[in-house]
Write a protein that holds these residues in place. Structure first.
Motif, PDB file in Angstrom:
ATOM      1  N   LEU A 105      34.276  32.976  -4.035  1.00  0.00           N
ATOM      2  CA  LEU A 105      34.265  31.523  -4.259  1.00  0.00           C
ATOM      3  C   LEU A 105      32.977  31.103  -4.954  1.00  0.00           C
ATOM      4  O   LEU A 105      33.003  30.278  -5.875  1.00  0.00           O
ATOM      5  N   LYS A 106      31.874  31.696  -4.536  1.00  0.00           N
ATOM      6  CA  LYS A 106      30.577  31.382  -5.136  1.00  0.00           C
ATOM      7  C   LYS A 106      30.561  31.755  -6.617  1.00  0.00           C
ATOM      8  O   LYS A 106      29.936  31.079  -7.433  1.00  0.00           O
ATOM      9  N   ALA A 107      31.270  32.819  -6.966  1.00  0.00           N
ATOM     10  CA  ALA A 107      31.357  33.243  -8.370  1.00  0.00           C
ATOM     11  C   ALA A 107      32.341  32.367  -9.148  1.00  0.00           C
ATOM     12  O   ALA A 107      32.151  32.126 -10.342  1.00  0.00           O
ATOM     13  N   ALA A 108      33.369  31.873  -8.468  1.00  0.00           N
ATOM     14  CA  ALA A 108      34.415  31.086  -9.134  1.00  0.00           C
ATOM     15  C   ALA A 108      33.977  29.657  -9.428  1.00  0.00           C
ATOM     16  O   ALA A 108      34.417  29.068 -10.425  1.00  0.00           O
ATOM     17  N   GLN A 109      33.112  29.101  -8.576  1.00  0.00           N
ATOM     18  CA  GLN A 109      32.704  27.701  -8.739  1.00  0.00           C
ATOM     19  C   GLN A 109      32.079  27.400 -10.101  1.00  0.00           C
ATOM     20  O   GLN A 109      32.537  26.485 -10.795  1.00  0.00           O
ATOM     21  N   PRO A 110      31.050  28.147 -10.539  1.00  0.00           N
ATOM     22  CA  PRO A 110      30.470  27.833 -11.848  1.00  0.00           C
ATOM     23  C   PRO A 110      31.461  28.062 -12.994  1.00  0.00           C
ATOM     24  O   PRO A 110      31.429  27.346 -13.998  1.00  0.00           O
ATOM     25  N   GLU A 111      32.352  29.020 -12.820  1.00  0.00           N
ATOM     26  CA  GLU A 111      33.346  29.294 -13.867  1.00  0.00           C
ATOM     27  C   GLU A 111      34.295  28.108 -14.016  1.00  0.00           C
ATOM     28  O   GLU A 111      34.623  27.698 -15.126  1.00  0.00           O
ATOM     29  N   LEU A 112      34.728  27.558 -12.895  1.00  0.00           N
ATOM     30  CA  LEU A 112      35.613  26.390 -12.917  1.00  0.00           C
ATOM     31  C   LEU A 112      34.905  25.195 -13.538  1.00  0.00           C
ATOM     32  O   LEU A 112      35.484  24.480 -14.368  1.00  0.00           O
ATOM     33  N   MET A 113      33.671  24.970 -13.154  1.00  0.00           N
ATOM     34  CA  MET A 113      32.928  23.827 -13.680  1.00  0.00           C
ATOM     35  C   MET A 113      32.589  24.002 -15.163  1.00  0.00           C
ATOM     36  O   MET A 113      32.495  23.037 -15.895  1.00  0.00           O
ATOM     37  N   ARG A 114      32.449  25.250 -15.580  1.00  0.00           N
ATOM     38  CA  ARG A 114      32.245  25.508 -17.012  1.00  0.00           C
ATOM     39  C   ARG A 114      33.496  25.097 -17.775  1.00  0.00           C
ATOM     40  O   ARG A 114      33.430  24.548 -18.867  1.00  0.00           O
ATOM     41  N   GLY A 115      34.648  25.355 -17.158  1.00  0.00           N
ATOM     42  CA  GLY A 115      35.910  24.917 -17.753  1.00  0.00           C
ATOM     43  C   GLY A 115      35.980  23.411 -17.899  1.00  0.00           C
ATOM     44  O   GLY A 115      36.566  22.895 -18.853  1.00  0.00           O
ATOM     45  N   VAL A 116      35.356  22.704 -16.968  1.00  0.00           N
ATOM     46  CA  VAL A 116      35.314  21.235 -17.034  1.00  0.00           C
ATOM     47  C   VAL A 116      34.476  20.798 -18.228  1.00  0.00           C
ATOM     48  O   VAL A 116      34.896  19.949 -19.019  1.00  0.00           O
ATOM     49  N   THR A 117      33.296  21.402 -18.380  1.00  0.00           N
ATOM     50  CA  THR A 117      32.412  20.992 -19.474  1.00  0.00           C
ATOM     51  C   THR A 117      33.013  21.341 -20.836  1.00  0.00           C
ATOM     52  O   THR A 117      32.744  20.659 -21.818  1.00  0.00           O
ATOM     53  N   LYS A 118      33.833  22.391 -20.872  1.00  0.00           N
ATOM     54  CA  LYS A 118      34.456  22.798 -22.125  1.00  0.00           C
ATOM     55  C   LYS A 118      35.755  22.041 -22.390  1.00  0.00           C
ATOM     56  O   LYS A 118      36.386  22.224 -23.432  1.00  0.00           O
ATOM     57  N   GLY A 119      36.192  21.243 -21.413  1.00  0.00           N
ATOM     58  CA  GLY A 119      37.391  20.428 -21.625  1.00  0.00           C
ATOM     59  C   GLY A 119      38.691  21.159 -21.380  1.00  0.00           C
ATOM     60  O   GLY A 119      39.745  20.696 -21.814  1.00  0.00           O
ATOM     61  N   VAL A 120      38.641  22.294 -20.686  1.00  0.00           N
ATOM     62  CA  VAL A 120      39.855  23.062 -20.408  1.00  0.00           C
ATOM     63  C   VAL A 120      40.544  22.539 -19.146  1.00  0.00           C
ATOM     64  O   VAL A 120      41.758  22.518 -19.051  1.00  0.00           O
ATOM     65  N   VAL A 121      39.707  22.122 -18.171  1.00  0.00           N
ATOM     66  CA  VAL A 121      40.220  21.629 -16.895  1.00  0.00           C
ATOM     67  C   VAL A 121      39.633  20.245 -16.644  1.00  0.00           C
ATOM     68  O   VAL A 121      38.486  19.981 -17.039  1.00  0.00           O
ATOM     69  N   HIS A 122      40.395  19.373 -15.998  1.00  0.00           N
ATOM     70  CA  HIS A 122      39.881  18.050 -15.641  1.00  0.00           C
ATOM     71  C   HIS A 122      38.913  18.186 -14.469  1.00  0.00           C
ATOM     72  O   HIS A 122      39.080  19.065 -13.615  1.00  0.00           O
ATOM     73  N   LYS A 123      37.912  17.325 -14.433  1.00  0.00           N
ATOM     74  CA  LYS A 123      36.869  17.392 -13.401  1.00  0.00           C
ATOM     75  C   LYS A 123      37.453  17.298 -11.995  1.00  0.00           C
ATOM     76  O   LYS A 123      37.090  18.077 -11.115  1.00  0.00           O
ATOM     77  N   ASN A 124      38.352  16.347 -11.789  1.00  0.00           N
ATOM     78  CA  ASN A 124      38.934  16.164 -10.453  1.00  0.00           C
ATOM     79  C   ASN A 124      39.780  17.365 -10.041  1.00  0.00           C
ATOM     80  O   ASN A 124      39.796  17.735  -8.868  1.00  0.00           O
ATOM     81  N   THR A 125      40.462  17.972 -11.000  1.00  0.00           N
ATOM     82  CA  THR A 125      41.279  19.155 -10.710  1.00  0.00           C
ATOM     83  C   THR A 125      40.388  20.291 -10.226  1.00  0.00           C
ATOM     84  O   THR A 125      40.694  20.951  -9.233  1.00  0.00           O
ATOM     85  N   ALA A 126      39.290  20.514 -10.937  1.00  0.00           N
ATOM     86  CA  ALA A 126      38.360  21.588 -10.569  1.00  0.00           C
ATOM     87  C   ALA A 126      37.758  21.313  -9.193  1.00  0.00           C
ATOM     88  O   ALA A 126      37.686  22.221  -8.345  1.00  0.00           O
ATOM     89  N   SER A 127      37.351  20.075  -8.955  1.00  0.00           N
ATOM     90  CA  SER A 127      36.759  19.720  -7.659  1.00  0.00           C
ATOM     91  C   SER A 127      37.761  19.914  -6.536  1.00  0.00           C
ATOM     92  O   SER A 127      37.414  20.413  -5.462  1.00  0.00           O
ATOM     93  N   ARG A 128      39.008  19.533  -6.785  1.00  0.00           N
ATOM     94  CA  ARG A 128      40.058  19.677  -5.769  1.00  0.00           C
ATOM     95  C   ARG A 128      40.285  21.151  -5.441  1.00  0.00           C
ATOM     96  O   ARG A 128      40.362  21.529  -4.277  1.00  0.00           O
ATOM     97  N   LYS A 129      40.357  21.983  -6.483  1.00  0.00           N
ATOM     98  CA  LYS A 129      40.584  23.418  -6.266  1.00  0.00           C
ATOM     99  C   LYS A 129      39.434  24.036  -5.465  1.00  0.00           C
ATOM    100  O   LYS A 129      39.662  24.796  -4.525  1.00  0.00           O
ATOM    101  N   ILE A 130      38.202  23.698  -5.839  1.00  0.00           N
ATOM    102  CA  ILE A 130      37.031  24.233  -5.142  1.00  0.00           C
ATOM    103  C   ILE A 130      37.040  23.784  -3.686  1.00  0.00           C
ATOM    104  O   ILE A 130      36.811  24.587  -2.776  1.00  0.00           O
TER     105      ILE A 130
END
Length: 87
Positions: free
Chosen positions: A51-76
């Protein structure tokens, strides 16, 4: 089909962006799958590390516009609560 030079260039750019975004989405899903597998195995230490490794990867997806911020936060959030429940 694209006719004007501008629309032809746009089509090329879209193809490139699609490929890059697809790669990023795939990378994020791989990290999420590793967390899911660790949770399924019941190993809390491995799940927490994944999970610790997945969190920055998900948030990087947010900054790159691949995933919505709320979606990433919900998944985490949901993964974190499941990892915490293993204890």
């Amino acid at each position: 089909m694209a006719n004007t030079p501008q629309s032809k260039k746009r089509a090329r750019q879209n193809e490139r962006r699609f490929a890059v975004n697809k790669m990023r989405r795939s990378r994020i899903r791989t990290y999420l799958r590793k967390v899911e597998e660790a949770i399924a195995s019941g190993d809390q230490a491995a799940a927490a590390a994944a999970l610790k490794a997945a969190q920055p990867e998900l948030m990087r997806g947010v900054t790159k516009g691949v995933v919505h911020k709320n979606t990433a936060s919900r998944k985490i959030s949901r993964l974190a609560s499941r990892v915490k429940a293993l204890a």
